[in-house]
Scaffold this active site. Structure first.
Site, PDB file in Angstrom:
ATOM      1  N   GLU A 575       0.762  -1.278   0.035  1.00  0.00           N
ATOM      2  CA  GLU A 575      -0.084   0.047  -0.018  1.00  0.00           C
ATOM      3  C   GLU A 575       0.810   1.340  -0.012  1.00  0.00           C
ATOM      4  O   GLU A 575       2.188   1.206   0.504  1.00  0.00           O
ATOM      5  CB  GLU A 575      -0.857   0.115   1.210  1.00  0.00           C
ATOM      6  CG  GLU A 575      -1.954  -1.188   1.219  1.00  0.00           C
ATOM      7  CD  GLU A 575      -2.886  -1.255   2.077  1.00  0.00           C
ATOM      8  OE1 GLU A 575      -2.713  -0.613   3.472  1.00  0.00           O
ATOM      9  OE2 GLU A 575      -4.059  -1.795   2.071  1.00  0.00           O
ATOM     10  N   LYS A 607       5.633   4.284   0.754  1.00  0.00           N
ATOM     11  CA  LYS A 607       5.145   2.974  -0.097  1.00  0.00           C
ATOM     12  C   LYS A 607       5.636   2.054   0.825  1.00  0.00           C
ATOM     13  O   LYS A 607       6.809   1.930   1.197  1.00  0.00           O
ATOM     14  CB  LYS A 607       6.046   3.017  -1.307  1.00  0.00           C
ATOM     15  CG  LYS A 607       5.486   2.069  -2.412  1.00  0.00           C
ATOM     16  CD  LYS A 607       6.264   2.230  -3.543  1.00  0.00           C
ATOM     17  CE  LYS A 607       5.467   2.800  -4.455  1.00  0.00           C
ATOM     18  NZ  LYS A 607       6.285   2.645  -6.087  1.00  0.00           N
ATOM     19  N   ASP A 718       7.920   1.479 -18.786  1.00  0.00           N
ATOM     20  CA  ASP A 718       6.405   1.593 -18.833  1.00  0.00           C
ATOM     21  C   ASP A 718       5.860   3.049 -18.447  1.00  0.00           C
ATOM     22  O   ASP A 718       5.397   2.870 -17.517  1.00  0.00           O
ATOM     23  CB  ASP A 718       6.204   0.815 -17.457  1.00  0.00           C
ATOM     24  CG  ASP A 718       4.615   0.421 -17.226  1.00  0.00           C
ATOM     25  OD1 ASP A 718       3.906   0.506 -18.141  1.00  0.00           O
ATOM     26  OD2 ASP A 718       4.510  -0.200 -15.876  1.00  0.00           O
TER      27      ASP A 718
HETATM   28  P1  AMP Z   1       2.603   2.351  -6.910  1.00  0.00           P
HETATM   29  O1  AMP Z   1       2.824   1.305  -6.144  1.00  0.00           O
HETATM   30  O2  AMP Z   1       3.615   3.503  -7.260  1.00  0.00           O
HETATM   31  O3  AMP Z   1       1.851   2.143  -8.449  1.00  0.00           O
HETATM   32  O4  AMP Z   1       1.482   3.418  -6.517  1.00  0.00           O
HETATM   33  C1  AMP Z   1      -0.009   3.168  -6.150  1.00  0.00           C
HETATM   34  C2  AMP Z   1      -0.919   4.200  -6.213  1.00  0.00           C
HETATM   35  O5  AMP Z   1      -0.465   5.063  -4.945  1.00  0.00           O
HETATM   36  C3  AMP Z   1      -0.898   5.241  -7.245  1.00  0.00           C
HETATM   37  O6  AMP Z   1      -1.293   4.873  -8.473  1.00  0.00           O
HETATM   38  C4  AMP Z   1      -1.205   6.751  -6.904  1.00  0.00           C
HETATM   39  O7  AMP Z   1      -2.682   6.724  -6.941  1.00  0.00           O
HETATM   40  C5  AMP Z   1      -0.763   6.087  -5.453  1.00  0.00           C
HETATM   41  N1  AMP Z   1       0.605   7.213  -5.145  1.00  0.00           N
HETATM   42  C6  AMP Z   1       1.651   6.648  -5.208  1.00  0.00           C
HETATM   43  N2  AMP Z   1       2.958   7.274  -4.953  1.00  0.00           N
HETATM   44  C7  AMP Z   1       2.346   8.589  -4.735  1.00  0.00           C
HETATM   45  C8  AMP Z   1       2.651   9.914  -4.426  1.00  0.00           C
HETATM   46  N3  AMP Z   1       3.980  10.017  -4.117  1.00  0.00           N
HETATM   47  N4  AMP Z   1       1.764  10.755  -4.137  1.00  0.00           N
HETATM   48  C9  AMP Z   1       0.493  10.558  -4.236  1.00  0.00           C
HETATM   49  N5  AMP Z   1       0.058   9.211  -4.539  1.00  0.00           N
HETATM   50  C10 AMP Z   1       0.772   8.306  -4.729  1.00  0.00           C
END
Ligand code: AMP
Length: 863
Positions: A575, A607, A718
């Site tokens: 998440e 993350k 990607d």
């Molecule tokens: P990811 O694991 O990088 O694919 O992130 C999953 C989702 O989390 C993304 O599609 C965004 O909606 C949200 N997200 C990830 N990183 C950020 C960030 N730095 N700021 C805001 N939302 C984020």
């Protein structure tokens, strides 16, 4: 019928199928056993050793990189010039070697020895040694730059040898240590050498066309003798001999050719010497037939056989039908009538002024192509010409049985896969057949592998199987580098998305994971190939040294200073949460601090690696940290800090208030000119509107981020709106380096198991040839620009199913005007569509613009 008889029949049928196979350099890239231990200690020797603990037997490449100890280190004092030190590997039988890998010794920080440069010597018989050089004559190979990472080098041209020596090139200023691996497959043609008159020079319309055998590794006097060269390098010439598909070589490079007038006897005599007596069924000769320029395939081949010292009197004569209509280059199969020999002498008679050959291959009773990289090795080395009375000696029989068992296993696997993935198979087979039918010059790496497994055969009408001609769109000779702690299996990516049809409205991001598998669940990404086996996905020339090293500048942030606010999303690793980070601004170095943001506590995105993540996912996560920690650009999401001291692992990135670009745009409408004079109320509603120039402004920022990545020669793989994040004031930053990380996986150029690929964003060469480069990122940028200008209301090619997208890829490849391009978005000016978007989808990757050019063009379009 007795069981034994039945099994003999099965064996015979399988043998018949097997002998049709031939080496294919793009597939023949299997580790030959240094890492796995299949090469025995006694087969690894060296000129000298520094100490007992650095003896030759320790010179095995170690993908897990364990404690990094154990490597071969020569005693540099023993050889004053240091140039004669070598680590020698005996493969016990002839092998076709396409790739080598080297690594240094770090001994968990205690050592720092590696070979920056090295040369390779090889031998087929253990007595005649040849120094390898590339197609431009360069002998020295750039090796390692640190003690950790594996550096892979394509051998262009490949080597056919039993013995290989790695020779570090050193100036004595440092101790050198090496761990090595060889990649290739067994050379079951058994051809030890050929002897031919060297090729002639043609002058075509004032152009010098050289048909010499430029990579021949034997002696050259009147004739070329005792060597192998272009006729066995696995590379086939194009229809037009003036062009070479090997990058930057001279006209005629792919062919060895002779002029009728210079050979008064009217034929070219070639002598082929084999490792031992074999039972020959056929010979395949790849000939040019461009008769409009005086080149034609041979009119007659007369072949003599020799098992002992004398040539037998009764030759086999073969007269092919000379093709007067098609000018395509082709393989001509010469039947050799099951003759037994250890040498064959063939005379090829001219039917025109010129005769050009690019490849010669033999099918013989004992030449069963290995189905596995780990195929049984010859337990003994049979010297050439030994024991002419035996068609197959014991060792060959054992190999044969080993191979047949493997073939049976593979056939069973193919049947299972066939039934299991019928839909995919149909689609891919269709694409493959089309490519073959059209005698196209590329290899459909994906499905070949899916069906053929390690055994490189696929039937075709011509009877010449598996060795598809391929065009190297990019030279293969790139640096393949892999940082040390890479993992060798793919993460279990998303669930299959086969069921997902084309979408028509804003795409829902699948964020499932009910099965607990790490996921990349998107309708945009499909599972292209789900064979249990691997497909050849080549890694591209990425200078990983930029990302190498252990001294990550990322600092550990005290976990207790993070306060959870809300969940932002869910990704492949786990998440993503919005958190307050107390004291973060003070914690950050100057170059990382977030300008104009004095908020305290600072809002950050965290993350987190899911708790149940396996070792591979964990290493991947750390890998992504390592990549991101070295990227510094206003349009790349910044990694601020990490929490990796204890579980769960976290990466802390800057928070992008408006989430990902896809969702962001999907909720907006385009502001038309008429929308300019709105009332205040309407203006409020207008907040959900965006102007064309704002959209282009976003694309400019992505181009700028990509320009930065390309300056590092970093391939993202990607790029799409879903992987860009939106901050305040329409700030865009590129994120998600998950796919680029896969470039450096332990299995190098293969994606094993379920490969989920964003096919609607991928260039034709990425899909068909597995090539990912800056130019394929440019292709994806074109698609991303299209998404932006359509406000992500539809998936690219939404009218096409996934199968049709693959079909369309074949059309891009064929370039006969049948490919379907993404249409011009309504708001997109003709100039932007024609000059920019379409140029990103040019077939020839070299003709696609660079990110620098794209950036400039977009800026100009705003002016
Ligand atoms: P990811 O694991 O990088 O694919 O992130 C999953 C989702 O989390 C993304 O599609 C965004 O909606 C949200 N997200 C990830 N990183 C950020 C960030 N730095 N700021 C805001 N939302 C984020």
């Amino acid at each position: 019928m007795k069981v034994q008889q039945i099994s003999h029949h099965v064996v015979f049928i399988l043998l018949a199928a097997a002998v049709r196979s031939q080496v294919n350099p793009e597939i023949c890239r299997y580790p030959l056993g240094m890492t796995s231990g299949q090469i025995q200690d006694e087969d690894i020797s060296a000129s000298s050793q520094w100490s007992e603990s650095t003896a030759a037997r320790f010179g095995r490449l170690d993908l897990d990189n364990g404690d990094g100890d154990g490597a071969w280190c020569p005693d540099i004092m023993s050889e004053p010039d240091g140039l004669k030190e070598y680590l020698q590997v005996d493969l016990r039988s002839l092998h076709f070697i396409t790739l080598v890998g080297t690594q240094g010794r770090h001994a968990d920080g205690m050592g720092n020895e590696f070979a920056q440069r090295y040369r390779i010597m090889y031998s087929r018989d253990g007595s005649e040694w040849v120094g390898w050089h590339d197609r431009k004559g360069r002998q020295v190979i750039e090796g390692n730059r640190n003690a950790y990472d594996v550096v892979l080098k394509d051998l262009e041209p490949p080597i056919i040898a039993r013995f290989v020596r790695f020779m570090p090139v050193t100036d004595h200023s440092m101790i050198v240590c090496m761990r090595v691996e060889l990649y290739g497959c067994e050379w079951l043609d058994g051809l030890m050498s050929y002897s031919i008159p060297d090729g002639h020079q043609m002058i075509y319309r004032g152009l010098d066309v050289y048909f010499n055998d430029s990579v021949y590794d034997g002696a050259s006097a009147d004739r070329l003798t005792k060597g192998l060269g272009q006729l066995t390098d696995g590379t086939w010439g194009l229809d037009d001999f003036l062009h070479s598909h090997i990058y930057a070589m001279w006209p005629g490079y792919d062919y060895v050719g002779w002029n009728n007038k210079s050979l008064p006897k009217g034929y070219v005599e070639m002598i082929f010497e084999f490792d031992h007596v074999r039972n020959f069924t056929s010979m395949k000769v790849h000939c040019n037939n461009m008769f409009s320029r005086g080149v034609r395939m041979f009119r007659q081949a007369t072949c003599y056989f020799r098992s002992g010292s004398d040539w037998e009197a009764d030759p086999v004569t073969f007269r092919p039908t000379v093709d007067r209509t098609s000018q395509s280059a082709r393989f001509v199969t010469v039947s050799l009538g099951d003759r037994t020999a250890s040498a064959i002498k063939c005379r090829f008679h001219f039917s025109d002024v010129w005769m050009l050959f690019s490849e010669v291959a033999f099918q013989s009773g004992s030449a069963v192509y290995n189905t596995s990289p780990t195929a049984t090795k010859h337990p003994t080395n049979t010297p050439p010409g030994d024991d002419p009375t035996h068609k197959l000696d014991d060792s060959n029989t054992r190999i044969l049985i080993g191979c047949l068992v493997a073939i049976i296993a593979i056939l069973l696997a193919i049947i299972v896969i066939t039934l299991w993935r019928q839909v995919w198979q149909k689609m891919l087979e269709k694409a493959s057949r089309r490519l073959l039918d059209d005698e196209l010059t590329a290899r459909l790496a994906v499905q070949t592998q899916a069906f053929s497994s390690h055994h490189s055969s696929l039937s075709s009408e011509s009877g010449f199987t598996s060795n598809f001609t391929y065009e190297r769109i990019f030279p293969l000779c790139s640096d393949y580098q892999e940082p040390s702690r890479l993992i060798r299996k793919l993460p279990e990516f998303a669930q299959s998305t086969e069921h997902l049809g084309p979408s028509t409205s804003c795409r829902a991001l699948a964020a499932s994971g009910a099965d607990g598998a790490p996921h990349y669940a998107e309708a945009d990404i499909i599972s292209l190939q789900e064979s249990s086996d691997s497909s050849t996905y080549s890694i591209t020339a990425v200078d990983m040294t930029l990302f190498a090293g252990t001294d990550s500048s990322m600092r550990e942030f005290p976990r207790h200073k993070l306060t959870f606010k809300e969940k932002l999303g869910e990704g492949q690793f786990g998440e993503v949460h919005l958190c307050e980070a107390e004291g973060m601004q003070d914690f950050l170095d100057e170059d990382l601090s977030i300008e104009g943001n004095d908020e305290s506590p600072l809002l950050v995105a965290v993350k987190t690696l899911r708790e149940d993540a396996n070792k591979n996912a964990r290493n991947d996560f750390l890998k992504e940290i390592r990549i991101m920690s070295r990227l510094r650009d206003p349009n790349i999401v910044r990694l601020l800090a990490v929490c990796v001291d204890t579980d769960p692992l976290c990466m802390i990135t800057e928070y992008m208030e408006n989430g990902d670009l896809n969702q962001f745009l999907c909720n907006l409408r385009l502001k038309e000119a008429a929308d300019e004079d709105k009332t205040e109320q309407e203006e409020k509603e207008g907040e959900s509107m965006v102007s064309y120039s704002k959209l282009i402004g976003m694309a400019v920022q992505i181009a700028s981020g990509m320009k930065y990545l390309s300056s590092l020669n970093f391939v993202h793989r990607d790029l799409a709106t879903r992987n860009c994040l939106v901050g305040k004031n329409y700030t865009i930053k590129i994120a998600d380096f998950g796919m680029s990380r896969n470039l450096y996986r332990g299995d190098y150029y293969r994606i094993q198991g379920r490969a989920v690929l964003p096919i609607r964003w991928m260039s034709w060469e990425s899909i068909l040839l597995g090539k990912f480069t800056m130019a394929s990122d440019v292709w994806a940028f074109g698609v991303t620009l299209w998404e932006i200008l359509t406000l992500c209301k539809k998936q690219p090619y939404s009218q096409l199913s996934d199968e049709q997208v693959i079909e369309n890829t074949g059309e891009y490849f064929r370039d006969q005007g049948k490919q379907v391009y993404l249409p011009k978005p309504p708001c997109c000016p003709d100039r932007v569509y024609n000059d920019l978007m379409l140029s990103c989808w040019r077939r020839n990757a070299k003709q696609r613009p660079s990110f620098q050019e794209i950036h400039t063009q977009l800026m100009e379009s705003l002016a």
